[in-house]
Design an enzyme around this catalytic site. Structure first.
Site, short mmCIF file in Angstrom:
data_model
loop_
_atom_site.label_atom_id
_atom_site.label_comp_id
_atom_site.label_asym_id
_atom_site.label_seq_id
_atom_site.Cartn_x
_atom_site.Cartn_y
_atom_site.Cartn_z
N LYS A 186 37.91 40.44 38.72
CA LYS A 186 39.06 40.37 38.46
C LYS A 186 40.19 40.95 39.46
O LYS A 186 39.77 41.20 40.80
CB LYS A 186 40.10 41.71 37.80
CG LYS A 186 39.21 41.59 35.92
CD LYS A 186 39.48 39.73 35.80
CE LYS A 186 39.42 40.18 33.95
NZ LYS A 186 38.06 39.82 33.36
C1 LIG Z 1 37.36 40.29 32.05
C2 LIG Z 1 38.39 40.34 30.41
C3 LIG Z 1 38.11 40.84 29.20
C4 LIG Z 1 37.33 41.85 30.02
O1 LIG Z 1 37.21 42.79 30.92
P1 LIG Z 1 35.48 43.15 30.95
O2 LIG Z 1 35.99 44.42 32.30
O3 LIG Z 1 34.96 42.13 32.23
O4 LIG Z 1 34.80 43.91 29.86
C5 LIG Z 1 38.78 40.93 28.54
N1 LIG Z 1 39.52 40.19 28.13
C6 LIG Z 1 39.82 39.32 30.01
C7 LIG Z 1 40.93 37.59 29.04
C8 LIG Z 1 39.38 39.35 30.34
O5 LIG Z 1 39.66 37.76 31.58
#
Ligand SMILES: *Cc1c(COP(=O)(O)O)cnc(C)c1O
Length: 396
Positions: A186
């Site tokens: 992210k």
């Molecule tokens: C990455 C992501 C998640 C989940 O996040 P994690 O930290 O990987 O559990 C949920 N929704 C979206 C749109 C994402 O891109």
């Protein structure tokens, strides 16, 4: 997009602080921690950044969604309106809550279409869960108005959109709760981590209790703390929070860099009349983690995505064929192949996901290519990249 591209001494220093004290737990140990409270500091800084009064840091973005659903009272049998284009975690969290996901069409924002949301509301609808996909926003003002009018809970999945805003207001702060992810790919990362933000003190309290087995965090003896609600464990460790804290302080730099890189590529693509761009309701609030654009039809989009890859333009995504981000390839969901029986299966109003038809979304995602915007490109790498992109698309 990925914060991992710019790990440095700042992250090392924050982690070292934690290791020096030996306190990896975010609660208690007041003397031993020598003033270091990485999770708590992160929460204060993210609150400030988003303008939300309260923030709770947790173990993942998926956990943040589960916490938000629980805190907002979304549970067994409740219908939650979701988009078909997201990371599948959004849907997993709804199922985990015992609730029933209801899909609505997206539009050229690549996010939920408010009119389509309105069309699938039933007396069982409890919440709407728009996802600000790929760094830019849904028509969040219209979705918020609709939720207010229909008295529905609004939870924003802003996992991919930290730093984004709409008309100056941070994404994640429009509804009852907003969710962020700090997983390894992210915009900023804790290694693993997530957060919920809210302006409602009561929701915040339930959230931080639920995420730590229901502990009320009152007093200084953990064994004697009260348990106002049943909860679970979605805690983050101080080590993860420490990495995230250093990353959060780089967010401004990251956004600036992304915006410059994205603009250069977008300007170059604008010369092609057959290319059109994702609709962004507020260009100034774009976090610019991705450049998403449309080609005239599915076969062209698929072909060009393949050719971009072959030409060495990495990190291009053709979501229509991707196994994780669009309903079309979610066979496990369509057949409800779960490890154990899901509460959703017990409800007659649970849709047969195999029969869902979203022709407008198919049409849009079938024509979409997204390019990840990286931080570490040098000017030369960026211009070489643009040259290759122009060459591939120019051939068609
Ligand atoms: C990455 C992501 C998640 C989940 O996040 P994690 O930290 O990987 O559990 C949920 N929704 C979206 C749109 C994402 O891109």
């Amino acid at each position: 997009m990925p914060g991992f591209e710019i790990f440095g001494d700042e992250e090392r220093k924050e982690v070292q602080d934690v290791l020096d004290t030996g306190v990896l737990f975010r609660y208690g140990f007041d003397q031993a921690r020598k003033g270091h409270r990485k999770a708590k500091t992160f929460e204060a800084e993210l609150s400030k950044l988003t303008g939300a009064q309260y923030c709770h840091l947790c173990s993942s973005g998926t956990a943040a969604l589960s916490i938000a659903l629980a805190a907002c009272g979304v549970g067994a049998g409740d219908e939650v309106i979701v988009p078909p284009f997201t990371f599948v975690a959004t849907i997993e969290a709804v199922l985990e809550a015992g609730a029933v996901p209801v899909f609505a069409e997206i539009d050229e924002t690549l996010c939920l279409n408010p009119d389509a949301v309105n069309a699938v509301i039933t007396p069982r609808t409890k919440a709407v869960l728009p996802v600000h996909m790929c760094g830019s926003m849904a028509r969040i003002d219209e979705i918020k108005d609709l939720c207010d009018k229909k008295q529905l809970v609004l939870i924003e999945d802003a996992c991919q959109a930290i730093g984004g805003s709409f008309n100056g207001k941070a994404l994640g702060t429009f509804g009852q709760m907003g969710c962020f992810s700090f997983d390894p790919v992210k915009t900023i990362t804790c290694g693993e981590g997530g957060a919920v933000v809210t302006n409602d003190e009561n929701l915040y309290k339930i959230a931080e209790q639920y995420a730590d087995h229901g502990h009320d965090h009152i007093g200084d003896d953990r064994g004697l703390e009260g348990h106002p609600v049943l909860g679970t464990n979605y805690r983050i460790s101080e080590l993860n929070a420490a990495v995230g804290l250093a990353q959060l302080r780089k967010l401004d730099y990251i956004l600036k860099k992304q915006r410059v890189h994205k603009k250069a590529i977008k300007d170059a693509l604008a010369q092609f009349p057959e290319v059109s761009f994702r609709r962004i309701p507020d260009e100034n609030g774009d976090s610019a983690t991705f450049l998403s654009f449309f080609l005239p039809d599915e076969s062209k989009a698929r072909k060009i995505a393949g050719e971009l890859g072959n030409a060495g333009v990495d990190a291009c995504f053709y979501w229509y064929d991707n196994n994780w981000h669009y309903l079309r390839q979610w066979d496990h969901l369509k057949r409800l192949k779960s490890a154990a029986k899901l509460p959703a299966e017990l409800f007659e109003h649970c849709q047969n996901y195999d029969e869902i038809n979203l022709p407008l979304s198919d049409k849009i995602i079938g024509r979409t290519i997204s390019m990840l915007i990286k931080l570490s490109w040098t000017e030369e790498e960026l211009s070489q990249r643009i040259e290759k992109i122009v060459e591939v698309i120019g051939k068609h």
